[in-house]
Design a protein around this motif. Structure first.
Motif, PDB file in Angstrom:
ATOM      1  N   ALA A 147      83.404  38.782  37.190  1.00 26.90           N
ATOM      2  CA  ALA A 147      82.076  38.092  37.799  1.00 26.90           C
ATOM      3  C   ALA A 147      81.687  38.811  39.069  1.00 26.90           C
ATOM      4  CB  ALA A 147      82.794  36.563  38.132  1.00 26.90           C
ATOM      5  N   TRP A 148      82.460  39.495  39.685  1.00 28.16           N
ATOM      6  CA  TRP A 148      82.163  40.233  40.890  1.00 28.16           C
ATOM      7  C   TRP A 148      81.097  41.399  40.431  1.00 28.16           C
ATOM      8  CZ3 TRP A 148      83.060  45.368  42.264  1.00 28.16           C
ATOM      9  CH2 TRP A 148      83.918  45.951  41.468  1.00 28.16           C
ATOM     10  N   LEU A 149      81.430  42.070  39.321  1.00 29.45           N
ATOM     11  CA  LEU A 149      80.676  42.975  38.927  1.00 29.45           C
ATOM     12  C   LEU A 149      79.233  42.631  38.509  1.00 29.45           C
ATOM     13  CD1 LEU A 149      82.851  45.283  36.909  1.00 29.45           C
ATOM     14  CD2 LEU A 149      81.842  46.095  38.745  1.00 29.45           C
ATOM     15  N   LYS A 150      79.331  41.446  37.553  1.00 31.50           N
ATOM     16  CA  LYS A 150      77.784  40.943  37.483  1.00 31.50           C
ATOM     17  C   LYS A 150      77.058  40.527  38.565  1.00 31.50           C
ATOM     18  CE  LYS A 150      75.898  37.109  34.789  1.00 31.50           C
ATOM     19  NZ  LYS A 150      74.781  37.094  35.646  1.00 31.50           N
ATOM     20  N   ALA A 151      77.959  40.179  39.664  1.00 31.58           N
ATOM     21  CA  ALA A 151      77.123  39.725  40.894  1.00 31.58           C
ATOM     22  C   ALA A 151      76.375  40.871  41.544  1.00 31.58           C
ATOM     23  CB  ALA A 151      78.093  38.863  41.705  1.00 31.58           C
ATOM     24  N   LYS A 152      77.176  42.025  41.527  1.00 34.40           N
ATOM     25  CA  LYS A 152      76.727  43.341  42.343  1.00 34.40           C
ATOM     26  C   LYS A 152      75.526  43.727  41.307  1.00 34.40           C
ATOM     27  CE  LYS A 152      79.068  44.058  45.968  1.00 34.40           C
ATOM     28  NZ  LYS A 152      78.377  43.902  46.906  1.00 34.40           N
ATOM     29  N   PHE A 153      75.615  43.640  40.099  1.00 38.33           N
ATOM     30  CA  PHE A 153      74.466  44.225  39.329  1.00 38.33           C
ATOM     31  C   PHE A 153      73.259  43.296  39.542  1.00 38.33           C
ATOM     32  CE2 PHE A 153      77.304  47.176  36.940  1.00 38.33           C
ATOM     33  CZ  PHE A 153      76.520  48.029  36.865  1.00 38.33           C
ATOM     34  N   ASP A 154      73.470  41.910  39.462  1.00 38.38           N
ATOM     35  CA  ASP A 154      72.330  40.981  39.760  1.00 38.38           C
ATOM     36  C   ASP A 154      71.723  40.823  41.328  1.00 38.38           C
ATOM     37  OD1 ASP A 154      73.001  39.728  37.616  1.00 38.38           O
ATOM     38  OD2 ASP A 154      74.207  38.021  38.314  1.00 38.38           O
ATOM     39  N   PHE A 168      71.713  44.183  42.762  1.00 39.00           N
ATOM     40  CA  PHE A 168      70.914  45.438  42.427  1.00 39.00           C
ATOM     41  C   PHE A 168      69.584  45.117  41.997  1.00 39.00           C
ATOM     42  CE2 PHE A 168      69.942  48.183  39.157  1.00 39.00           C
ATOM     43  CZ  PHE A 168      69.571  49.425  39.827  1.00 39.00           C
ATOM     44  N   ALA A 169      69.749  44.163  40.904  1.00 39.60           N
ATOM     45  CA  ALA A 169      68.197  43.720  40.266  1.00 39.60           C
ATOM     46  C   ALA A 169      67.324  43.120  41.115  1.00 39.60           C
ATOM     47  CB  ALA A 169      68.618  43.246  38.786  1.00 39.60           C
ATOM     48  N   LEU A 170      67.890  42.000  41.840  1.00 39.06           N
ATOM     49  CA  LEU A 170      67.123  41.474  42.693  1.00 39.06           C
ATOM     50  C   LEU A 170      66.400  42.421  43.780  1.00 39.06           C
ATOM     51  CD1 LEU A 170      66.082  38.438  43.526  1.00 39.06           C
ATOM     52  CD2 LEU A 170      68.098  38.171  44.899  1.00 39.06           C
ATOM     53  N   ASN A 171      67.182  43.153  44.400  1.00 38.46           N
ATOM     54  CA  ASN A 171      66.675  44.121  45.458  1.00 38.46           C
ATOM     55  C   ASN A 171      65.630  44.740  44.805  1.00 38.46           C
ATOM     56  OD1 ASN A 171      68.327  43.523  47.579  1.00 38.46           O
ATOM     57  ND2 ASN A 171      69.844  44.860  47.217  1.00 38.46           N
ATOM     58  N   LYS A 185      62.849  45.309  47.589  1.00 38.25           N
ATOM     59  CA  LYS A 185      63.595  45.737  48.734  1.00 38.25           C
ATOM     60  C   LYS A 185      64.482  46.837  48.476  1.00 38.25           C
ATOM     61  CE  LYS A 185      64.291  40.967  50.268  1.00 38.25           C
ATOM     62  NZ  LYS A 185      65.272  39.677  50.389  1.00 38.25           N
ATOM     63  N   GLY A 186      64.354  47.199  47.448  1.00 34.25           N
ATOM     64  CA  GLY A 186      65.245  48.466  46.912  1.00 34.25           C
ATOM     65  C   GLY A 186      64.434  49.857  46.964  1.00 34.25           C
ATOM     66  N   SER A 187      64.879  50.936  47.030  1.00 37.50           N
ATOM     67  CA  SER A 187      64.517  52.474  47.196  1.00 37.50           C
ATOM     68  C   SER A 187      64.845  53.246  46.214  1.00 37.50           C
ATOM     69  CB  SER A 187      64.614  52.823  48.474  1.00 37.50           C
ATOM     70  OG  SER A 187      66.073  53.078  48.639  1.00 37.50           O
TER      71      SER A 187
END
Length: 138
Positions: free
Chosen positions: A40-47, A49-52, A57-59
């Motif tokens: 779940a923690w990896l999925k949350a990090k990818f989520d 990332f996608a949201l950014n 907000k991402g570069s």
């Protein structure tokens, strides 16, 4: 038949294949295994990332165009997406109080790892407790 969609799909599959080759090579070099993860923690990090990226907000790296390609991000830099030549831009900070990307605890030594979702590789660092936690770690 939509030729543009077929070309895009072919490029996407080629990028995913590049990521799989990278993951296999990384696993061979480190003696780790490559496999599916439902952490779940990896999925949350990818989520995150996608949201950014989707919210602006991402570069993204200027070398990343419209065509699918293997790209990199990191659990500590989910606001960045870089091409393979620019991975130095997402190096982990040289911080004596570095935090585990899974549990958030500081540790004197963190162990590197990587996960993939489609053509995107995400680097992460885990403390000894999370590394030995078993298959859920990813």
């Amino acid at each position: 038949m939509n030729i543009a969609k077929s070309a895009y799909d072919d490029q996407f599959q080629a990028a995913v294949s590049d990521v799989r080759r990278y993951m296999t090579r990384h696993a061979q070099q480190t003696g780790s295994a490559v496999g599916q993860s439902d952490a779940a923690w990896l999925k949350a990090k990818f989520d995150e990332f996608a949201l950014n990226l989707l919210s602006g907000k991402g570069s993204p790296c200027p070398h990343i165009g419209r065509s699918p390609m293997a790209a990199h991000t990191a659990a500590w830099a989910t606001h960045q997406l870089v091409c393979p030549a620019c991975t130095d831009l997402i190096k982990p900070p040289e911080d004596p109080d570095a935090r585990c990307d899974r549990c958030g605890n500081t540790a004197p030594q963190l162990h590197p790892g990587c996960a993939a979702h489609g053509p995107v590789l995400m680097a992460y660092r885990l403390c000894g407790s999370c590394t030995s936690a078993g298959p859920e770690v990813g």
